[in-house]
Design a protein around this motif. Structure first.
Motif, short mmCIF file in Angstrom:
data_model
loop_
_atom_site.label_atom_id
_atom_site.label_comp_id
_atom_site.label_asym_id
_atom_site.label_seq_id
_atom_site.Cartn_x
_atom_site.Cartn_y
_atom_site.Cartn_z
N VAL A 190 21.01 56.41 64.47
CA VAL A 190 21.72 57.58 64.97
C VAL A 190 20.78 58.33 65.93
O VAL A 190 19.58 58.40 65.70
CB VAL A 190 22.23 58.49 63.82
CG1 VAL A 190 21.08 59.02 62.98
CG2 VAL A 190 23.09 59.63 64.35
N LEU A 191 21.36 58.83 67.00
CA LEU A 191 20.63 59.63 67.98
C LEU A 191 21.03 61.09 67.82
O LEU A 191 22.19 61.39 67.53
CB LEU A 191 20.96 59.17 69.40
CG LEU A 191 20.82 57.68 69.70
CD1 LEU A 191 21.27 57.38 71.13
CD2 LEU A 191 19.40 57.22 69.47
N ASN A 192 20.09 61.97 68.04
CA ASN A 192 20.30 63.42 67.94
C ASN A 192 20.99 63.83 66.64
O ASN A 192 21.92 64.64 66.63
CB ASN A 192 21.10 63.94 69.14
CG ASN A 192 20.30 63.87 70.42
OD1 ASN A 192 19.06 63.87 70.40
ND2 ASN A 192 20.98 63.77 71.54
N ASP A 223 25.90 57.67 69.09
CA ASP A 223 25.39 56.31 69.28
C ASP A 223 25.00 56.11 70.74
O ASP A 223 25.03 57.05 71.55
CB ASP A 223 26.39 55.27 68.78
CG ASP A 223 27.70 55.25 69.58
OD1 ASP A 223 27.77 55.82 70.69
OD2 ASP A 223 28.66 54.64 69.08
N LEU A 224 24.67 54.88 71.11
CA LEU A 224 24.23 54.60 72.48
C LEU A 224 25.33 54.78 73.52
O LEU A 224 25.04 54.88 74.71
CB LEU A 224 23.66 53.17 72.56
CG LEU A 224 22.30 52.98 71.93
CD1 LEU A 224 21.93 51.50 71.88
CD2 LEU A 224 21.23 53.78 72.68
N ASP A 225 26.58 54.83 73.08
CA ASP A 225 27.69 55.07 74.01
C ASP A 225 28.03 56.55 74.12
O ASP A 225 28.96 56.92 74.84
CB ASP A 225 28.93 54.29 73.56
CG ASP A 225 28.71 52.79 73.63
OD1 ASP A 225 28.07 52.32 74.60
OD2 ASP A 225 29.16 52.08 72.70
N GLY A 226 27.31 57.39 73.37
CA GLY A 226 27.60 58.81 73.37
C GLY A 226 28.71 59.20 72.42
O GLY A 226 29.12 60.36 72.38
N ASP A 227 29.20 58.23 71.64
CA ASP A 227 30.27 58.52 70.68
C ASP A 227 29.68 59.12 69.41
O ASP A 227 28.56 58.78 69.00
CB ASP A 227 31.03 57.23 70.33
CG ASP A 227 31.75 56.64 71.53
OD1 ASP A 227 32.20 57.41 72.41
OD2 ASP A 227 31.86 55.40 71.60
N GLU A 228 30.46 59.99 68.77
CA GLU A 228 30.01 60.65 67.55
C GLU A 228 29.81 59.64 66.43
O GLU A 228 30.60 58.71 66.23
CB GLU A 228 31.02 61.70 67.11
CG GLU A 228 30.56 62.47 65.88
CD GLU A 228 31.54 63.54 65.44
OE1 GLU A 228 31.23 64.72 65.67
OE2 GLU A 228 32.59 63.18 64.86
#
Length: 163
Positions: free
Chosen positions: A70-72, A111-116
């Motif tokens: 997970v990012l951010n 995620d890497l696609d910017g999806d929650e």
């Protein structure tokens, strides 16, 4: 496959709050690959970016056979009465003590696609989510120990062959 070396207690990157990821680029994609490769080794429940020397808000996890990242991430909920749970840390090898953790935790990030991405769970997943988000805020599990246990843990660290 790139398994990155784990930074150990005393490394300043482990005590600094991590910066949010602003742009998802090739460098961030490589970071995620390294985090996932590094957490896949047996006995690892999570690896936070600062543990591999990167001061960004990202972590990987390996709980009950499920591996992800997970990012951010933001810990949006930690509930239930905190209870002592046996805990250790790759950055503090061979030190294992009871730390207070909530039995349920929920993290929200992307995620890497910017999806929650929403990660939640009880037991080991709850513990891992709390432990890894602590890393991103510059905190080690040692801060979650009662004062006497923390003194014992610090003595173990000072007497260890890796410190």
């Amino acid at each position: 496959m790139t398994v990155r070396p784990i930074r150990l207690f005393g490394d300043p990157v482990l005590r600094a709050a991590c910066a949010p990821i602003e742009t998802i680029d090739d460098g961030i994609r490589a970071l995620v690959r390294d985090l996932v490769d590094t957490v896949e080794l047996p006995g690892r429940a999570g690896v936070a970016a600062p543990q591999i020397g990167v001061g960004l808000r990202a972590f990987s996890y390996n709980v009950d056979g499920v591996i992800g990242y997970v990012l951010n991430p933001v810990l949006v909920e930690a509930s239930g009465e905190p209870a002592p749970v046996g805990e250790g840390c790759l950055s503090v090898p061979h030190v294992w003590h009871e730390a207070l953790r909530h039995p349920y935790a929920k993290v929200v990030g992307i995620d890497l696609d910017g999806d929650e991405v929403v990660l939640e769970g009880e037991g080991l997943m709850a513990q891992a989510l709390q432990h890894e988000t602590d890393h991103l805020d510059g905190m080690l599990f040692l801060s979650r120990l009662d004062p006497q246990t923390r003194r014992t843990a610090m003595r173990e660290i000072r007497e260890s062959d890796w410190f």
